[in-house]
Motif scaffolding. Structure first.
Motif, PDB file in Angstrom:
ATOM      1  N   GLU A  76     -24.252 -31.968  36.624  1.00 30.72           N
ATOM      2  CA  GLU A  76     -25.065 -32.479  37.730  1.00 30.72           C
ATOM      3  C   GLU A  76     -24.944 -34.008  37.819  1.00 30.72           C
ATOM      4  OE1 GLU A  76     -29.734 -32.582  39.000  1.00 30.72           O
ATOM      5  OE2 GLU A  76     -29.046 -30.914  37.760  1.00 30.72           O
ATOM      6  N   GLN A  77     -24.988 -34.682  36.671  1.00 23.68           N
ATOM      7  CA  GLN A  77     -24.825 -36.142  36.649  1.00 23.68           C
ATOM      8  C   GLN A  77     -23.430 -36.549  37.148  1.00 23.68           C
ATOM      9  OE1 GLN A  77     -27.010 -38.707  35.938  1.00 23.68           O
ATOM     10  NE2 GLN A  77     -28.474 -37.040  36.086  1.00 23.68           N
ATOM     11  N   LEU A  78     -22.406 -35.803  36.730  1.00 21.03           N
ATOM     12  CA  LEU A  78     -21.029 -36.099  37.156  1.00 21.03           C
ATOM     13  C   LEU A  78     -20.905 -35.957  38.675  1.00 21.03           C
ATOM     14  CD1 LEU A  78     -19.055 -34.250  34.322  1.00 21.03           C
ATOM     15  CD2 LEU A  78     -19.487 -36.705  34.511  1.00 21.03           C
ATOM     16  N   ARG A  79     -21.575 -34.949  39.231  1.00 23.43           N
ATOM     17  CA  ARG A  79     -21.513 -34.744  40.693  1.00 23.43           C
ATOM     18  C   ARG A  79     -22.263 -35.839  41.432  1.00 23.43           C
ATOM     19  NH1 ARG A  79     -21.793 -28.259  40.072  1.00 23.43           N
ATOM     20  NH2 ARG A  79     -19.540 -27.942  40.040  1.00 23.43           N
ATOM     21  N   ILE A  80     -23.428 -36.231  40.907  1.00 27.99           N
ATOM     22  CA  ILE A  80     -24.207 -37.317  41.526  1.00 27.99           C
ATOM     23  C   ILE A  80     -23.368 -38.593  41.600  1.00 27.99           C
ATOM     24  CG2 ILE A  80     -26.157 -38.904  41.121  1.00 27.99           C
ATOM     25  CD1 ILE A  80     -27.683 -36.406  40.004  1.00 27.99           C
ATOM     26  N   HIS A  81     -22.609 -38.862  40.534  1.00 29.82           N
ATOM     27  CA  HIS A  81     -21.806 -40.093  40.444  1.00 29.82           C
ATOM     28  C   HIS A  81     -20.385 -39.914  40.980  1.00 29.82           C
ATOM     29  CE1 HIS A  81     -24.755 -42.567  38.312  1.00 29.82           C
ATOM     30  NE2 HIS A  81     -25.155 -41.436  37.782  1.00 29.82           N
ATOM     31  N   LYS A  82     -20.109 -38.721  41.570  1.00 31.01           N
ATOM     32  CA  LYS A  82     -18.811 -38.430  42.202  1.00 31.01           C
ATOM     33  C   LYS A  82     -17.623 -38.704  41.263  1.00 31.01           C
ATOM     34  CE  LYS A  82     -20.367 -39.231  46.974  1.00 31.01           C
ATOM     35  NZ  LYS A  82     -21.777 -39.058  46.753  1.00 31.01           N
ATOM     36  N   VAL A  83     -17.720 -38.155  40.063  1.00 32.25           N
ATOM     37  CA  VAL A  83     -16.706 -38.382  39.024  1.00 32.25           C
ATOM     38  C   VAL A  83     -15.496 -37.478  39.248  1.00 32.25           C
ATOM     39  CG1 VAL A  83     -16.256 -38.129  36.547  1.00 32.25           C
ATOM     40  CG2 VAL A  83     -18.380 -39.215  37.329  1.00 32.25           C
ATOM     41  N   ASP A  84     -14.307 -38.096  39.227  1.00 29.53           N
ATOM     42  CA  ASP A  84     -13.044 -37.350  39.370  1.00 29.53           C
ATOM     43  C   ASP A  84     -12.462 -36.930  38.019  1.00 29.53           C
ATOM     44  OD1 ASP A  84     -12.932 -37.810  42.221  1.00 29.53           O
ATOM     45  OD2 ASP A  84     -12.275 -39.856  41.775  1.00 29.53           O
ATOM     46  N   TRP A  85     -12.621 -37.792  37.005  1.00 29.35           N
ATOM     47  CA  TRP A  85     -11.986 -37.579  35.697  1.00 29.35           C
ATOM     48  C   TRP A  85     -12.998 -37.772  34.570  1.00 29.35           C
ATOM     49  CZ3 TRP A  85      -6.855 -36.380  34.791  1.00 29.35           C
ATOM     50  CH2 TRP A  85      -5.996 -36.433  35.892  1.00 29.35           C
ATOM     51  N   ILE A  86     -12.876 -36.957  33.537  1.00 32.89           N
ATOM     52  CA  ILE A  86     -13.673 -37.128  32.314  1.00 32.89           C
ATOM     53  C   ILE A  86     -12.751 -37.689  31.237  1.00 32.89           C
ATOM     54  CG2 ILE A  86     -14.943 -35.963  30.465  1.00 32.89           C
ATOM     55  CD1 ILE A  86     -15.833 -33.875  32.555  1.00 32.89           C
ATOM     56  N   ILE A  87     -13.173 -38.798  30.638  1.00 32.66           N
ATOM     57  CA  ILE A  87     -12.400 -39.466  29.596  1.00 32.66           C
ATOM     58  C   ILE A  87     -13.210 -39.412  28.301  1.00 32.66           C
ATOM     59  CG2 ILE A  87     -11.265 -41.616  28.907  1.00 32.66           C
ATOM     60  CD1 ILE A  87     -10.192 -40.418  31.610  1.00 32.66           C
TER      61      ILE A  87
END
Length: 193
Positions: A76-87
């Motif tokens: 949910e946090q990744l979607r809120i921040h519109k994240v494309d990649w996880i590092i």
């Protein structure tokens, strides 16, 4: 064209997070660092994130009923921040199906050994105890296994006879801090071009 957006996952001091942040600042890594995710609410990396004005999410697995609900909260946090990649940068948890499915082929990890040698925890200690002459750094895609994903880049580090484990760790971190931002740049631009 919009720059790719990344989230850095870290559990500890955040030296690789800091190296990534600095590479973005000096424009050798062209992306937006949208979020730091940590599974350790007292991790030292949080202080670094605050100092760099990086938004962060501290999610403690013990606060959730399952790994799935824990990862759903992160997602949910990744979607809120519109994240494309996880590092992953010193993130000490295996990534589960929730994140693997949502970010298939878009999760990268760094590991302080020449995989497949010395996977898992304390790779530097494992190499040191085994008495090998060479270890190194591996950057790889993340799959459901522990340090088993497809290798993207590796760099060897010689272990000299008079070096101690702490010195070896420092030597490896110097390589990590240079190799990781450079490799992230190659990966995210090759797939966004």
């Amino acid at each position: 064209m919009a720059k790719p957006t990344i989230a850095v996952f870290a559990s500890g001091t955040g030296s690789n997070y800091q190296a990534i942040f600095e590479a973005i600042e000096n424009k050798t890594l062209i992306c937006d660092l949208a979020l730091l995710v940590t599974d350790q609410p007292s991790a030292k990396v949080i202080k670094k994130a605050e100092g760099n004005n990086t938004p962060y999410a501290a999610c403690n697995l013990n606060d959730y009923t399952s790994k799935n609900t824990f990862e759903s909260a992160i997602l949910e946090q990744l979607r809120i921040h519109k994240v494309d990649w996880i590092i992953l940068a010193g993130y000490m948890r295996l990534i589960g199906p929730t994140l693997l499915q949502a970010y298939e082929g878009k999760i990268i990890n760094i590991h302080p050994s020449l995989l497949p040698a010395f996977p898992g925890l304390d790779a530097i200690g494992q190499a040191f105890q085994a008495g090998v002459k060479v270890t190194g750094v591996t950057i790889h895609y993340v799959d459901e296994g522990m340090d088993t994903g497809k290798i993207i880049a590796q760099e060897a580090v010689k272990i000299s006879e008079n070096i101690n484990e702490q010195q070896l760790q420092e030597k490896i971190q110097l390589i990590e801090h240079e190799l990781y931002p450079k490799t992230i740049q190659q990966v995210i631009t090759s797939l966004t071009d």
